[in-house]
Design a protein around this motif. Structure first.
Motif, PDB file in Angstrom:
ATOM      1  N   GLN A   1       0.791  -1.001  -0.106  1.00 34.48           N
ATOM      2  CA  GLN A   1      -0.108  -0.028   0.010  1.00 34.48           C
ATOM      3  C   GLN A   1       0.774   1.424  -0.078  1.00 34.48           C
ATOM      4  OE1 GLN A   1      -2.412  -0.529   3.378  1.00 34.48           O
ATOM      5  NE2 GLN A   1      -3.976  -1.706   2.221  1.00 34.48           N
TER       6      GLN A   1
ATOM      7  N   LYS B   1       2.445   1.724  -3.365  1.00 34.28           N
ATOM      8  CA  LYS B   1       1.588   2.375  -4.170  1.00 34.28           C
ATOM      9  C   LYS B   1       1.339   3.811  -3.942  1.00 34.28           C
ATOM     10  CE  LYS B   1      -3.308   1.732  -5.860  1.00 34.28           C
ATOM     11  NZ  LYS B   1      -4.350   0.881  -5.885  1.00 34.28           N
TER      12      LYS B   1
ATOM     13  N   TYR C   1       2.264   6.966  -6.704  1.00 32.86           N
ATOM     14  CA  TYR C   1       1.137   7.919  -6.968  1.00 32.86           C
ATOM     15  C   TYR C   1       1.818   9.325  -6.906  1.00 32.86           C
ATOM     16  CZ  TYR C   1      -2.969  10.898  -6.617  1.00 32.86           C
ATOM     17  OH  TYR C   1      -3.922  11.948  -6.701  1.00 32.86           O
TER      18      TYR C   1
ATOM     19  N   LYS D   1      -9.135   3.827 -13.038  1.00 31.05           N
ATOM     20  CA  LYS D   1      -8.780   2.607 -12.175  1.00 31.05           C
ATOM     21  C   LYS D   1      -7.896   1.567 -12.861  1.00 31.05           C
ATOM     22  CE  LYS D   1     -11.642   3.610  -8.808  1.00 31.05           C
ATOM     23  NZ  LYS D   1     -11.323   4.046  -7.555  1.00 31.05           N
TER      24      LYS D   1
ATOM     25  N   ASP E   1      -4.193   2.697 -12.720  1.00 29.19           N
ATOM     26  CA  ASP E   1      -3.535   2.417 -11.505  1.00 29.19           C
ATOM     27  C   ASP E   1      -3.292   0.846 -11.514  1.00 29.19           C
ATOM     28  OD1 ASP E   1      -3.864   5.157 -10.946  1.00 29.19           O
ATOM     29  OD2 ASP E   1      -5.756   4.797  -9.996  1.00 29.19           O
ATOM     30  N   ALA E   2      -3.780   0.142 -12.172  1.00 29.04           N
ATOM     31  CA  ALA E   2      -3.592  -1.419 -12.021  1.00 29.04           C
ATOM     32  C   ALA E   2      -2.563  -1.986 -12.903  1.00 29.04           C
ATOM     33  CB  ALA E   2      -4.812  -2.280 -12.161  1.00 29.04           C
TER      34      ALA E   2
ATOM     35  N   ASN F   1       0.187  -3.987 -11.653  1.00 29.44           N
ATOM     36  CA  ASN F   1      -0.576  -5.097 -10.823  1.00 29.44           C
ATOM     37  C   ASN F   1      -0.607  -6.471 -12.045  1.00 29.44           C
ATOM     38  OD1 ASN F   1      -3.571  -6.454 -10.173  1.00 29.44           O
ATOM     39  ND2 ASN F   1      -1.754  -6.935  -8.821  1.00 29.44           N
TER      40      ASN F   1
ATOM     41  N   SER G   1      -7.017  -7.538  -5.479  1.00 34.51           N
ATOM     42  CA  SER G   1      -5.823  -6.797  -6.241  1.00 34.51           C
ATOM     43  C   SER G   1      -6.252  -5.885  -7.008  1.00 34.51           C
ATOM     44  CB  SER G   1      -5.204  -7.781  -7.221  1.00 34.51           C
ATOM     45  OG  SER G   1      -6.384  -8.216  -8.103  1.00 34.51           O
ATOM     46  N   PRO G   2      -5.424  -4.643  -7.240  1.00 38.27           N
ATOM     47  CA  PRO G   2      -6.015  -3.596  -8.209  1.00 38.27           C
ATOM     48  C   PRO G   2      -6.720  -3.609  -9.179  1.00 38.27           C
ATOM     49  CG  PRO G   2      -3.717  -3.226  -7.083  1.00 38.27           C
ATOM     50  CD  PRO G   2      -4.125  -4.681  -6.861  1.00 38.27           C
TER      51      PRO G   2
ATOM     52  N   LYS H   1     -10.368  -4.899  -8.434  1.00 39.08           N
ATOM     53  CA  LYS H   1     -10.880  -3.551  -8.058  1.00 39.08           C
ATOM     54  C   LYS H   1     -11.463  -2.560  -9.243  1.00 39.08           C
ATOM     55  CE  LYS H   1      -8.838  -3.318  -3.302  1.00 39.08           C
ATOM     56  NZ  LYS H   1      -7.992  -2.271  -2.691  1.00 39.08           N
TER      57      LYS H   1
END
Length: 554
Positions: free
Chosen positions: A71, A74, A78, A375, A378-379, A382, A444-445, A448
């Protein structure tokens, strides 16, 4: 006599210690022989269970730390992107030839759906390549623009050293070489003194005095231009009032800060009726966008800064903007109160409080594709393969919007193009979300991102039904930027001035949408607002920036 004598006391202590050790060992062995094998096994099992419990606790603690580290990594990524990276969310594959469509080959599509999606994708890509060629052809080298011709120009002449008209002849008297520089002089204050003369009419001996000019603020020496500049400096240029006070002092004019704050409050009071009327007109439309952003305020009772929320509603058709403050609340009650009586489409982000309107008769909720795209962006770290595949499909939808813009299609034509090109892509994308959700790691991202998009897919896909609807909420997020920039400069608002701040931001946004200078409009408003004090047959909405522009006043 021997050289080293034996200490009897020390010898006795050693013997006693040895006998004590032997006694304890014999007692332990004697006790062990009396314990049953089952009890010995139970003691051993308990010891092993205690060790397993300890190991499990340590492993759980390590897993928690690993999750926390992920976290934090991440968050660091960001923040790095916010500080040093590009802010554009538009996805562009660095290698256009490296397609990620393999993941879409296994989606259970009907033959007609698959054919429509493939055909739409080919047409979108073909138009994209053609537009790229047109843009490359239209590129021109940058040329520095000359200074505007409407600016006043003062002339000075420079002659060669030793020049005099008697001994020299000018060779370029008609077209001499010249250079231009832009000069800025400091702002200055001056006082306008108005004499009101009194006269007597000879015919009937009636004494008449000239009327007193109507001031924006009664019993105040502040002119419309001064008040407008205060608002522009604070909310357009983001200069707090205390800095403006210092600027005035440097120019030789001392205006107390409480006086400036009082003027601000009185200007907002004058704007308030027009603010109410603005919202009445916007609620009569049938397509709005809504968002909310933070505005720190100081509570007067505790003298402490708290986080409040200011709401923004935008009419995409006219560009009108309405900022709303309700004690800094972000609750569902504000949503219900704000849109009470509204009938039409409402486009929002993923904030769950807007779902309270989903069951209201006459309201259609639209979601924002930019938030879904964010979204998946951001993944990428991952699950790069799935994230890039999703982003490419979303980019195809945006390519359709660029075709609409480039071809300047009307609303009906835009809706038809979306049905023909965007809808097949969305059908394929929705089935891909269902198929891939079962294959990704829970929590996981990428999971989500898939859930976020799928849970809102019905609201995301509704934009293709009407050409007026936008694909995303970016227009209203851009409109909220002045608030974000402003709070970095003036830091916070007083609790009793936050509503006034919302009023000023509303008309700033309306002026920007109507392409009207905010200062010019503010001066006109302050000069004419009192024309509506007694004549109730007139509609104060005439003073809205777009209405004044349409009437040719601004």
């Amino acid at each position: 006599m021997p050289q080293n004598l034996i200490d009897k006391d020390e010898l006795i202590r050693q013997l006693m210690a040895d006998r004590d050790r032997l006694f304890r060992e014999n007692s332990r062995l004697r006790t062990a022989t009396n314990i049953a094998p089952e009890e010995m096994q139970q003691v051993h099992n308990d010891q092993l269970a205690a060790k397993d419990t300890l190991i499990n606790k340590k492993e759980a603690l390590l897993r928690q730390k690993e999750v926390r580290i992920a976290q934090l990594e991440k968050q660091v990524d960001y923040l790095k992107r916010q500080l040093y990276g590009g802010k554009a969310e538009r996805y562009i594959n660095p290698d256009p030839q490296a397609r990620q469509l393999e993941l879409f080959e296994g989606v259970d599509l009907l033959p007609g759906e698959k054919e429509a999606a493939t055909k739409a994708e080919k047409e979108i890509i073909s138009e994209k390549e053609a537009r790229a060629k047109r843009m490359e052809k239209a590129k021109k080298s940058a040329v520095r623009k000359s200074l505007p011709e409407n600016l006043e120009r003062k002339i000075e002449h420079l002659y060669p050293e030793g020049y005099n008209p008697q001994d020299w002849d000018l060779l370029d008297e008609q077209e001499p070489l010249y250079t231009e520089v832009l000069i800025k002089e400091p702002t200055k204050f001056y006082v306008l003194r108005t004499y009101r003369h009194k006269a007597i009419r000879k015919s009937d001996h009636l004494i008449v005095t000239a009327d007193c000019p109507v001031k924006p603020i009664a019993k105040s020496y502040a002119s419309s231009s001064l008040l407008a500049d205060l608002m522009v400096d604070k909310y357009v240029d983001h200069i707090p009032f205390y800095r403006q006070h210092k600027q005035f002092e440097r120019l030789g004019m001392k205006i107390p800060e409480p006086t400036i704050l009082g003027w601000f409050q009185q200007v907002s009071d004058l704007l308030m009726p027009l603010h109410f009327r603005l919202w009445e007109l916007m609620k009569k439309t049938n397509y709005l966008q809504c968002d909310e952003t933070t505005l720190p305020v100081v509570r007067n009772d505790k003298h402490k800064t708290v986080k409040g929320y200011i709401w923004l509603v935008r009419d995409p058709m006219s560009g009108r903007e309405y900022f709303y403050w309700d004690k800094g609340s972000r609750s569902g009650e504000v949503v219900l109160k704000l849109f009470n009586g509204y009938q039409g489409a409402l486009q929002t982000d993923g904030y769950e409080r807007y779902e309270l309107l989903d069951g209201k008769k006459g309201i259609i909720l639209l979601s924002c594709w930019a938030h879904a795209r964010r979204k998946f962006s951001d993944a990428i770290k991952n699950d790069r393969e799935r994230a890039e595949s999703a982003l490419e499909q979303i980019q195809l939808l945006y390519e359709v919007e660029r075709q609409i813009k480039d071809q300047a299609l009307c609303f009906e034509e835009a809706a038809k193009l979306r049905v023909r090109l965007a809808y097949p892509i969305m059908v394929r994308f929705e089935k891909w979300l269902v198929a891939e959700h079962a294959k990704v790691i829970k929590g996981s991202p990428i999971e989500k991102a898939i859930l976020y998009t799928y849970n809102r897919f019905n609201k995301l896909s509704r934009y293709h039904l009407d050409g007026r609807y936008n694909i995303d909420n970016n227009g209203i997020e851009n409109a909220a930027r002045p608030v974000a920039v402003g709070r970095k400069n003036y830091l916070f608002c007083q609790n009793d001035t936050a509503e006034s701040t919302a009023i000023i931001y509303s008309f700033m946004g309306c002026c920007k949408a109507a392409k009207v200078n905010f200062r010019t409009w503010m001066i006109y408003f302050l000069d004419h607002v009192h024309d509506y004090d007694q004549d109730y047959t007139r509609d104060i909405a005439e003073l809205l920036p777009d209405n004044l522009k349409d009437a040719g006043v601004l």
